[in-house]
Write a protein that holds these residues in place. Structure first.
Motif, short mmCIF file in Angstrom:
data_model
loop_
_atom_site.label_atom_id
_atom_site.label_comp_id
_atom_site.label_asym_id
_atom_site.label_seq_id
_atom_site.Cartn_x
_atom_site.Cartn_y
_atom_site.Cartn_z
N SER A 24 -27.40 -10.76 7.65
CA SER A 24 -28.57 -11.07 6.81
C SER A 24 -28.34 -12.32 5.97
N ASP B 141 -26.92 -15.00 7.15
CA ASP B 141 -26.93 -16.15 8.07
C ASP B 141 -28.24 -16.92 7.89
N ARG C 273 -30.79 -17.12 10.79
CA ARG C 273 -31.72 -16.00 11.00
C ARG C 273 -32.93 -16.13 10.07
N ARG D 240 -37.20 -16.90 11.11
CA ARG D 240 -38.38 -16.15 10.70
C ARG D 240 -39.51 -17.08 10.24
N LYS E 95 -36.17 -23.73 13.21
CA LYS E 95 -35.47 -22.82 14.11
C LYS E 95 -35.14 -23.46 15.45
#
Length: 442
Positions: free
Chosen positions: A392, A394, A397, A401, A430
């Motif tokens: 969580s 990182d 990640r 989102r 991303k």
């Protein structure tokens, strides 16, 4: 026989001549004290010079008023009257007044008392109290009508406004002055609001200043719990009170300056300097901690958080292998025991007992397998929870989102204050990076 006188008649005649002779009624003599030994009341000794000796008598009343101690060999000037002592047939001088030859009686008394108090340790430096750096209230023992109190008030008000001055109106010369000075020193020491005492008076002769040479005044200053500054007479005048006081000042103004060693201006400057130094130190500390925070936030651990649990994953694998190996070994030992017991039971033909042991073995085996499964499941769940917690953190990640991370020269931007117009920024998405130029900051 009528031409002969008796010894008594001749002595009475001579005594009458002595008593009526105006030159013997008041005699002024100079001589050295001889055969002196102090007695409780009346004193009897001799006065002598190079050529003669005369007996001397000093009654107790006159001796108490002497003001100094007689000593063997002391040269003194005396005033008295000559009389004949009839039973002994001798003549003597009845001394009414006496003073040391060459110097005054007060000077001799001063030196004698100074020597006595010095030997008793009254003037030793170890008894001196320090003068407080900051005082709130100063007690002054002096005459209310003299210039001393006015000079002290003026100087203290100029150097440190706000310091209170409490005057103890005191008689500073003449009969009863010493008792009043000592009483007011004792009275001042009963107060809890005073920090310091100043004992002073203006200049004058040794007679005018004599109250401050009395032993009871010296004793009162010596026993004072409050530090005492003396300011008695002019700079050249010295009293025993000056010797025993914690500090001596040449003038009332100097006494007030000693009582306020730090002025209000000096104190304000000192506070301002300390305030500035404190601000600079706090500023440096904040800057240091900010730099440290920036360095930590850009460390490899936060950019690649998986490194935190790589070692733990390996450890979990290692422990799992050990657990499986241990359980297999335990199971083998149990089965080996079972086979041994089964063989022994068959040997003794105890089939019923063997069946009971067999049932118990199956129960223990099921419990063992259940415990193994529970341990494995618990360990795996803890590992997965730790792995999820670390993941969580990182940033990749988070970006996945739909968020973006903005950096300038590899430094993460967290506030508009870190950006200026014209800066080149890197936006990490991303699926790639976008380089932008800042047009405006608001």
């Amino acid at each position: 026989m009528s031409d002969y006188l008796s010894v008594t008649s001749l002595t009475k005649y001579l005594k009458m001549k002595f008593d009526r002779d105006p030159y013997l009624e008041r005699v002024y003599l100079t001589g050295q004290v001889s055969n002196y030994r102090r007695r409780p009341n009346h004193q009897y000794f001799s006065l002598k010079d190079e050529g003669a000796v005369i007996q001397a008598t000093m009654w107790a009343g006159a001796f108490k008023k002497l003001g100094f101690d007689l000593e063997e060999g002391m040269k003194i000037n005396v005033v008295g009257r000559i009389q004949i002592y009839e039973p002994g047939g001798s003549y003597s001088i009845i001394i009414e007044k006496a003073e040391p030859d060459g110097i005054g009686a007060l000077a001799v008394q001063f030196e004698q008392l100074k020597k006595k108090l010095t030997e008793a340790g009254y003037f030793e430096e170890r008894h001196k109290q320090p003068i407080p750096q900051f005082v709130r209230k100063i007690g002054v023992i002096t005459s209310p009508s003299g210039a001393v109190i006015r000079d002290i008030i003026t100087t203290v008000s100029r150097r440190f406004p706000g310091v209170a001055i409490l005057l103890f109106p005191t008689k500073v010369q003449g009969e009863g002055a010493a008792q009043e000075v000592a009483a007011n020193i004792a009275l001042a020491n009963q107060r809890e609001d005073l920090d310091l005492l100043i004992v002073g008076r203006g200049g004058g002769s040794i007679e005018d200043l004599w109250a401050f040479n009395e032993e009871e005044v010296v004793q009162a200053i010596f026993e004072s719990r409050l530090p005492v500054i003396s300011s008695i007479g002019h700079e050249t005048d010295t009293t025993l009170a000056d010797f025993v006081a914690d500090r001596r000042a040449a003038t009332p103004t100097a006494a007030a300056e000693l009582a306020t060693p730090v002025t209000k201006t000096d104190l304000i400057s000192w506070i301002s300097e300390r305030q500035s130094r404190l601000y600079q130190a706090a500023n440096r500390r904040v800057q240091l901690q900010t730099e440290r925070l920036s360095k930590l936030s850009n460390s490899v651990i936060f950019r690649q958080p998986e490194r935190l649990y790589d070692g733990h994953v390996q450890k979990v694998d290692y422990l799992t292998q050990r657990l499986n190996s241990f359980m297999t070994s335990q199971l083998g030992q149990v089965k080996q025991g079972y086979d041994l017991l089964n063989h022994r039971l068959h040997a003794v033909d105890l089939l019923g007992q063997l069946e009971r042991y067999h049932d118990r073995l199956q129960i223990q085996e099921r419990l063992l397998k259940s415990n193994m499964a529970n341990i494995y499941d618990t360990t795996l769940a803890r590992f997965e929870k730790a792995q999820e917690t670390l993941l969580s953190l990182d940033t990749s990640r988070i970006i996945a989102r739909g968020y973006a991370m903005i950096t300038k020269e590899n430094q993460v931007i967290s506030s508009y204050r870190d950006v200026q117009k014209g800066d080149l920024l890197d936006i990490e998405l991303k699926d790639g990076h976008v380089e932008v130029e800042v047009k405006n900051v608001r």
